[in-house]
Design a protein around this motif. Sequence first.
Motif, PDB file in Angstrom:
ATOM      1  N   UNK A 126       0.608  -1.187   0.039  1.00 19.32           N
ATOM      2  CA  UNK A 126      -0.360   0.020  -0.222  1.00 19.32           C
ATOM      3  C   UNK A 126       0.737   1.073   0.176  1.00 19.32           C
ATOM      4  N   UNK A 127       0.753   2.234  -0.622  1.00 21.63           N
ATOM      5  CA  UNK A 127       0.610   3.543  -0.406  1.00 21.63           C
ATOM      6  C   UNK A 127       1.398   4.139   0.681  1.00 21.63           C
ATOM      7  N   UNK A 128       2.524   5.065   1.624  1.00 18.29           N
ATOM      8  CA  UNK A 128       2.894   5.403   2.423  1.00 18.29           C
ATOM      9  C   UNK A 128       2.857   6.230   2.550  1.00 18.29           C
ATOM     10  N   UNK A 129       2.095   7.565   3.865  1.00 24.65           N
ATOM     11  CA  UNK A 129       2.881   9.087   4.199  1.00 24.65           C
ATOM     12  C   UNK A 129       3.844   8.708   5.248  1.00 24.65           C
ATOM     13  N   UNK A 130       3.795  10.417   4.408  1.00 25.91           N
ATOM     14  CA  UNK A 130       5.048  10.361   5.989  1.00 25.91           C
ATOM     15  C   UNK A 130       5.428  11.525   6.056  1.00 25.91           C
ATOM     16  N   UNK A 131       5.179  12.455   7.319  1.00 24.02           N
ATOM     17  CA  UNK A 131       5.367  13.333   8.054  1.00 24.02           C
ATOM     18  C   UNK A 131       6.672  13.786   9.259  1.00 24.02           C
ATOM     19  N   UNK A 132       6.941  14.526   9.916  1.00 28.04           N
ATOM     20  CA  UNK A 132       8.190  14.102  11.422  1.00 28.04           C
ATOM     21  C   UNK A 132       7.781  15.441  11.766  1.00 28.04           C
ATOM     22  N   UNK A 133       7.951  15.162  12.563  1.00 26.63           N
ATOM     23  CA  UNK A 133       7.959  16.780  13.891  1.00 26.63           C
ATOM     24  C   UNK A 133       9.690  16.548  14.020  1.00 26.63           C
ATOM     25  N   UNK A 134       9.587  17.114  15.169  1.00 25.05           N
ATOM     26  CA  UNK A 134      10.903  17.509  16.341  1.00 25.05           C
ATOM     27  C   UNK A 134      11.796  16.593  15.837  1.00 25.05           C
ATOM     28  N   UNK A 135      10.968  15.329  17.330  1.00 25.07           N
ATOM     29  CA  UNK A 135      12.014  14.036  17.434  1.00 25.07           C
ATOM     30  C   UNK A 135      11.194  12.658  17.195  1.00 25.07           C
TER      31      UNK A 135
END
Length: 279
Positions: A218-227
């Motif tokens: 499946x497709x994947x969404x990725x985002x990040x915060x500080x840690x």
Amino acid sequence: MVNIRSLDPSASPLDYYGSELRRLREEAGLNQDQLGKILFCTGSLVGQIETAKKVPTRQFSERLDAGLMTGGLFSRLVGLVLKSQLPTWFQPYAELEARATYISTYQSQLVYGLLQTPEYARAVLSVDHPDRLDEMVAARMERQRILDREHPPVTCVVLDEAALRLEIGGPEVMRRQLQHLLGCMRRQWTQIQVLPFTVGQHAGMMGSFNLLRFEDDPDLFYAESYDAGHMTANPQVIRERSVGYARLQATALSREDSAALIARVMEERYGHQPGPAVA
């Protein structure tokens, strides 16, 4: 004095690399200084890598394979070693990134990691990792090797204009970085577009994000915060962010106009300034 610190090969990829280096060096009847001469480095560096105090580079590993005739052992191991230097929370994403067939990313402030020069990466990473810069930069450069594969992922990048104008590492570092972007735009499977300030509100105002597509997963969404990094394959999130990304691409400048803007910023903002006039 030769360092004979004992290593547990199962402790980490770095420890395993060091223990194998020592084992094969001793089998070859070489001390650290002798091997260093073969590799065009110091015996001290060999000792630091053998005791897992320093992370090997890919160049060192390739020379080591040639010098000890290991059949590419260390060139294969170094990828695992460098990957292990990434933040623990980021490693699962890096593994998936390496398997993706399509990568779509919007970057709001910084050049995308896979397109960074070593100097730019060093300046970015120095903010949070000043004590591990060499290792972190090497790990980031190792990630970029997926773009040089025989079948690299299709990589679509939308960069906010802020990423061109936020001065990271000084004018010369930025000049080389923007020049590198122009070079990357000539790659067959890489597309770079710039989202200019003039567009106003847009679909990426919540921040940078990546979308990964795979052959069989499946497709994947990725985002990040500080840690921490946030990954999800939630179909609704993928649906919404895919539409949002399509809108970003439609709103951004064309490839040709993006290249022109990058070149203009490179010359006007980071170009070589003339020295003082000579009387």
